[in-house]
Scaffold this active site. Structure first.
Site, short mmCIF file in Angstrom:
data_model
loop_
_atom_site.label_atom_id
_atom_site.label_comp_id
_atom_site.label_asym_id
_atom_site.label_seq_id
_atom_site.Cartn_x
_atom_site.Cartn_y
_atom_site.Cartn_z
N HIS A 120 0.88 -1.17 0.00
CA HIS A 120 0.00 0.00 0.00
C HIS A 120 0.92 1.22 0.00
O HIS A 120 2.03 1.16 0.53
CB HIS A 120 -0.84 -0.05 1.29
N ASP A 193 3.18 -4.15 8.19
CA ASP A 193 1.98 -3.33 8.04
C ASP A 193 0.77 -4.25 8.20
O ASP A 193 0.46 -5.04 7.31
CB ASP A 193 2.00 -2.66 6.66
N GLN A 196 -4.51 -4.66 7.07
CA GLN A 196 -5.53 -5.55 6.50
C GLN A 196 -5.54 -6.91 7.18
O GLN A 196 -6.32 -7.77 6.81
CB GLN A 196 -5.30 -5.73 4.99
N LYS A 219 -10.47 0.19 10.29
CA LYS A 219 -10.80 -1.02 9.53
C LYS A 219 -11.21 -2.15 10.47
O LYS A 219 -11.57 -3.23 10.04
CB LYS A 219 -9.60 -1.45 8.68
N CYS A 357 -4.80 2.55 -3.58
CA CYS A 357 -3.53 3.04 -3.01
C CYS A 357 -2.42 2.01 -3.19
O CYS A 357 -1.56 1.87 -2.32
CB CYS A 357 -3.68 3.41 -1.54
#
Lengths: 399, 121
Positions: A120, A193, A196, A219, A357
């Site tokens: 991302h 990261d 998600q 999220k 993104c």
């Protein structure tokens, strides 16, 4: 796990769009919020709104307790200690914090930084800028046809390996434990990261072995404007602050200032108190349902959706639901994703379209953009059916 | 599906004014990085008037239909008049109210913005 009962907790799922009941399938962009989270924020403002760490009066003590309670909940949620949890505004800020506070100090013209082509922009641009400024080498791991990382072993020896845990386009879940092992064996640090991944599966940063783990709250049922950077205590202690100002100091004199202890050293200014309290409530909610249960539900939905979609559209990433987080990016051949999304929206089905993104990944796949349906704990097979019917309609209209 | 959108898809399938113009007097390019829409506009200008117009490019139905309809509209107009063409005119040509759809409005405005920004150079 009772999905119908869960749905009752989300007031927005009652909403009608274009005369149809909403099928919200854009959870990869942001999730909806349960009443428990909304109520926690309302309660904060109605009953004990005051600044934290500043007053000795009743309200300030209550808000400080609530804010720190949220930190404890997040720490327990990912198996970290409270001083290793830094509240930031989102994953981008968390990754910028690592880039500025760790990267600017430790990276030189002889350093190597490794990321992947599937990052991302939030985990791409900061490292690109760092490499440019320090004249360091920036290397990119490629992805294979199934969406898996290629040549992770070659990244060994990098000073920083910063990779996405679960791709927001391919859905692929990377082996974070292995990434961290490769980073450490080569003498570098690992940054993961988790934006998600953490909404959809259990996370244990100790087991993972990462040095930094970044994620955003919105999220995972929390409000926008609150995110988290987890960092290993020994590293955080050696790092300089990222932002300077109120609350991050122990002592300020004309001659100079002394920094506050962890994690406050990295939280300058009045923080997002309602956001942290909302995130704490979101963690409570997720714990009540159980992350293993949520993951099971999503694998079931994904398998169902992949089975129905694979003959209708071009799917990116692995076809095995167990290798994926709860999202499917796809294209309807010959139709622009915006048109797909607009036609689905006419029937109340909300999906994402664009490059999500992740422009370098789309370039790598030879695409301008894609459509993406992303699921969460409240989505149902019936909504997947509506998605599939909607896609069939798109194909009819554009035929 | 709404009648308005159906009309857009219909135009997209066989858009008028599509094609390259070799002897254009004015060429403008625009891109929308969010969705990868790309458009190139060609104008033939005589005595300060647009006498012919065409475009090439790839994009969603709205951006392609917008290029088609906008160029039809511009034919015969004075070049100075282009500056006065705004989003209301584009929505009118598309017969779509995109005032509450800021992302799709961007798609619709891509051809017009490309021409305007090239003109200002």
């Amino acid at each position: 796990m009772d999905v119908e009962k869960i749905r009752e907790d989300f007031p927005i799922l009652e909403r009608m769009v274009n005369g149809k009941k909403i099928a919200y399938l854009d959870n990869g962009a942001t999730s909806q919020k349960p009443r428990q989270v909304i109520d926690a924020i309302v309660r904060y403002y109605s009953e004990y709104n005051a600044n934290v760490h500043r007053g000795v009066h009743k309200l300030s003590e209550e808000s400080t307790v609530a804010y720190e309670d949220a930190r404890r909940k997040v720490a327990e949620f990912i198996n970290a200690s409270e001083e290793e949890i830094i509240f930031v505004k989102n994953a981008s800020e968390a990754l910028n914090l690592v880039m500025y506070s760790y990267g600017m100090k430790n990276i030189t013209h002889t350093s190597r930084i490794t990321i992947s082509i599937a990052e991302h922009h939030s985990n791409f641009v900061p490292w690109q800028v760092l490499a440019e400024r320090k004249k360091a080498k920036l290397e990119f791991l490629d992805v294979d046809a199934e969406g898996g990382l290629v040549g992770l072993e070659n990244a060994s020896g990098s000073d920083i390996i910063s990779l996405v845990h679960a791709s927001n386009v391919l859905g692929t879940i990377n082996d974070a434990q292995k990434i961290c092992k490769v980073a450490h064996e080569g003498g570098g640090i690992s940054v993961i990261d988790g934006s998600q991944s953490i909404p959809h599966m259990p996370i244990d940063v100790k087991k993972m072995g990462c040095d930094f783990f970044a994620f955003t709250g919105h999220k995972m049922l929390a409000p926008t404007g609150i995110g988290v950077l987890y960092g290993k205590k020994e590293l955080l202690e050696k790092m300089e602050p990222f932002l300077y100002g109120g609350d991050m100091i122990i002592e300020v004199k004309k001659e100079g200032s002394k920094w506050n202890n962890l994690p406050y050293k990295f939280e300058a200014g009045t923080p997002n108190i309602e956001g942290a309290i909302g995130l704490g409530a979101a963690v409570d909610y997720l714990n009540k349902i159980g992350m293993e249960e949520i993951r099971k539900h999503e694998i079931e939905l994904l398998s169902y959706a992949l089975g129905k979609l694979k003959d209708e559209v071009t799917i990116y990433g692995p076809l095995d639901a167990r290798k994926r987080t709860g999202l499917i990016a796809f294209n309807v051949p010959g139709v622009h994703p915006h048109d797909v999304a607009t036609i689905l929206d006419e029937d109340g089905i909300e999906i994402r379209s664009g490059h999500h993104c992740a422009q370098p990944l789309h370039d790598r796949l030879g695409l301008e953009s894609s459509a993406r349906a992303s699921f969460y704990l409240y989505n149902t097979k019936e909504e997947v059916d509506r998605l599939v019917d909607g896609i069939k309609k798109v194909k009819r209209v554009f035929a | 599906m709404s009648i308005e959108y159906e009309r857009i898809v219909h135009i997209w399938k066989n858009p008028p004014n599509r094609g390259e113009m070799k002897d254009a007097d004015f060429v403008a390019e625009g891109a929308n990085p969010i969705c990868g829409d790309k458009v190139k506009v060609f104008l033939k200008i005589k005595d300060g008037k647009v006498v012919d117009a065409s475009f090439t490019g790839e994009g969603c139905a709205i951006s392609i239909a917008s290029a088609s309809l906008l160029l039809d509209y511009l034919k015969g107009k004075k070049v100075e008049e282009i500056e006065n063409v705004g989003r209301e005119k584009v929505m009118e040509l598309l017969e779509l109210d995109l005032s509450k759809n800021p992302s799709r409005l961007k798609c619709a405005l891509l051809p017009l913005m490309a021409i305007k920004s090239e003109k200002r150079k």
